[in-house]
Enzyme design. Structure first.
Site, PDB file in Angstrom:
ATOM      1  N   SER A 199       0.855  -1.180   0.000  1.00  0.00           N
ATOM      2  CA  SER A 199       0.000   0.000   0.000  1.00  0.00           C
ATOM      3  C   SER A 199       0.893   1.232   0.000  1.00  0.00           C
ATOM      4  O   SER A 199       1.667   1.421  -0.931  1.00  0.00           O
ATOM      5  CB  SER A 199      -0.941  -0.034   1.214  1.00  0.00           C
ATOM      6  OG  SER A 199      -1.847   1.048   1.176  1.00  0.00           O
ATOM      7  N   HIS A 226      -2.653  -1.176  -3.389  1.00  0.00           N
ATOM      8  CA  HIS A 226      -3.725  -0.194  -3.230  1.00  0.00           C
ATOM      9  C   HIS A 226      -3.363   1.038  -4.056  1.00  0.00           C
ATOM     10  O   HIS A 226      -2.334   1.675  -3.797  1.00  0.00           O
ATOM     11  CB  HIS A 226      -3.888   0.199  -1.766  1.00  0.00           C
ATOM     12  CG  HIS A 226      -4.259  -0.939  -0.878  1.00  0.00           C
ATOM     13  ND1 HIS A 226      -4.067  -0.926   0.483  1.00  0.00           N
ATOM     14  CD2 HIS A 226      -4.834  -2.143  -1.155  1.00  0.00           C
ATOM     15  CE1 HIS A 226      -4.493  -2.057   1.011  1.00  0.00           C
ATOM     16  NE2 HIS A 226      -4.953  -2.822   0.033  1.00  0.00           N
ATOM     17  N   ASP A 319      -4.577  -4.568   5.913  1.00  0.00           N
ATOM     18  CA  ASP A 319      -4.896  -5.461   4.802  1.00  0.00           C
ATOM     19  C   ASP A 319      -3.705  -6.370   4.516  1.00  0.00           C
ATOM     20  O   ASP A 319      -2.558  -5.923   4.489  1.00  0.00           O
ATOM     21  CB  ASP A 319      -5.246  -4.654   3.553  1.00  0.00           C
ATOM     22  CG  ASP A 319      -5.792  -5.532   2.428  1.00  0.00           C
ATOM     23  OD1 ASP A 319      -6.354  -6.607   2.730  1.00  0.00           O
ATOM     24  OD2 ASP A 319      -5.650  -5.142   1.256  1.00  0.00           O
TER      25      ASP A 319
END
Length: 378
Positions: A199, A226, A319
């Protein structure tokens, strides 16, 4: 007793007097942000940095004397700190500019309203304030040269983080990073697939790993990053130029091929069906993310079992932590990026806390570890 708010000191660099006024007004609406200085080009700003010591720098791209790209390179060499490029030339169609800025060391970019009207800045006010708050907690590294010193390349692309509402969390004390080991518990592993999740700071971290993998890399690689809508193609093209392996967006029904790097389509989870073929779905977001790293990791663990390898890189939130645990529980290989080389230690920290990471390594050691294990038995 009321807790004192830590004020984020911001230096704004822009050759437009109107833009300077508007940005100062926007930042003045937040008690956590203070504009401590302004400059109309990079040369002026460079002289102010040692005196003002800003926490975050906001700069335009196109300016006389020293533009935003040149300024970013100079700052990251002399006074490294988070840089947000606010410009009309970092729209979705300006991916060349965006990746040049990220390459130079900018952590994030933010498009100015295309109309340029003062009234339209109000629509972006809160998003811009949120970005400044996030950037104030980002770690950056000195860049001595844009083509060398790769340990300093992990500090870009906050721009790609989807959920800017994620909160930064303090990192716990963890065990020191392990060196490349020859652990008898895993020495006979035969890895058949590699899954990587990232991310905040992820694109540059991915680049660091993928650049080191040879063209003969013997297994498929699935990457879940992401990323803001509209920029996946630019990321894929950028990484393709930096990697010896082909990089592409996965297609439903496709069987993963060895030596190919795959990304899920925008706004799609990426899983494997009972035959090991890709399934790209628009099922609900998990933890605010679609694609979700955990969804992909869980699917890889379910199909490949102990032949799976999972790597979790820098990023906010959690995540991928549960997904990495799933890979670890079926006997697969799991690696988390260490705190020292992570821009944000959120996701790796969560995986480590779960006991899901077998190894905690610097970003510069991960590719060596992968080659160490994935080369075995072949």
């Amino acid at each position: 007793m009321t807790k004192k708010i830590k004020v984020i000191k911001v230096l704004v660099v822009d050759d437009s007097p109107i833009a300077l006024i508007v940005l100062k007004r926007i930042f003045a609406t937040s008690p956590e942000i203070e504009v401590i200085g302004t400059a109309k080009n990079g040369l002026e700003a460079l002289k102010l940095i040692p005196q003002l010591q800003p926490d975050v720098i906001c700069t335009d791209l196109h300016m006389a004397s020293m533009n935003g790209l040149e300024f970013t390179r100079e700052v990251m060499q002399k006074y490294p700190r988070p840089i947000l490029v606010i410009s009309s030339s970092v729209q979705e169609d300006d991916q060349h500019n965006i990746f040049q800025l990220l390459e130079a060391g900018a952590v994030d970019v933010f498009p100015k309203p295309e109309t340029g009207l003062t009234a339209d800045y109000g629509t972006i006010q809160q998003e811009l304030i949120n970005k400044i708050k996030i950037l104030s907690g980002v770690k950056v590294f000195t860049r001595r040269h844009r083509h060398i010193n790769r340990v300093n390349q992990e500090h870009r692309q906050q721009f790609f983080v989807r959920n800017i509402q994620d909160k930064l969390v303090k990192s716990p004390i963890v065990s020191p990073p392990q060196t490349i080991p020859k652990d008898p518990r895993y020495s006979k592993k035969i890895i058949k697939i590699l899954a990587i999740g990232s991310s905040t700071g992820g694109p540059e971290a991915l680049k660091t790993i993928l650049h080191d993998l040879p063209s003969t890399f013997p297994v498929p690689i699935i990457c879940v990053q992401h990323i803001s809508n509209g920029f996946l193609t630019g990321l894929v093209n950028w990484l393709a130029n930096e990697s010896k392996l082909p990089v592409k967006i996965a297609i439903s029904g496709e069987l993963p091929q060895a030596g190919v790097i795959y990304f899920p389509p925008e706004e799609h989870h990426l899983e494997l069906n009972n035959w090991g073929k890709f399934v790209c779905s628009k099922t609900p977001a998990i933890g605010g993310h679609r694609p979700s790293i955990t969804v992909t990791f869980n699917s890889v663990a379910n199909f490949y079992r102990s032949s799976a390898a999972g790597v979790l890189l820098t990023g906010m939130g959690r995540d991928g932590a549960d997904g990495m645990l799933a890979i670890s529980q079926v006997g697969g290989l799991t690696i988390a990026q260490d705190e020292a080389s992570s821009i944000i230690f959120g996701m790796p920290k969560e995986a480590i806390a779960l006991g899901a990471a077998q190894y905690i390594l610097s970003i510069n050691d991960i590719s060596s570890m992968l080659l160490n294990y994935i080369g075995r038995g072949r």
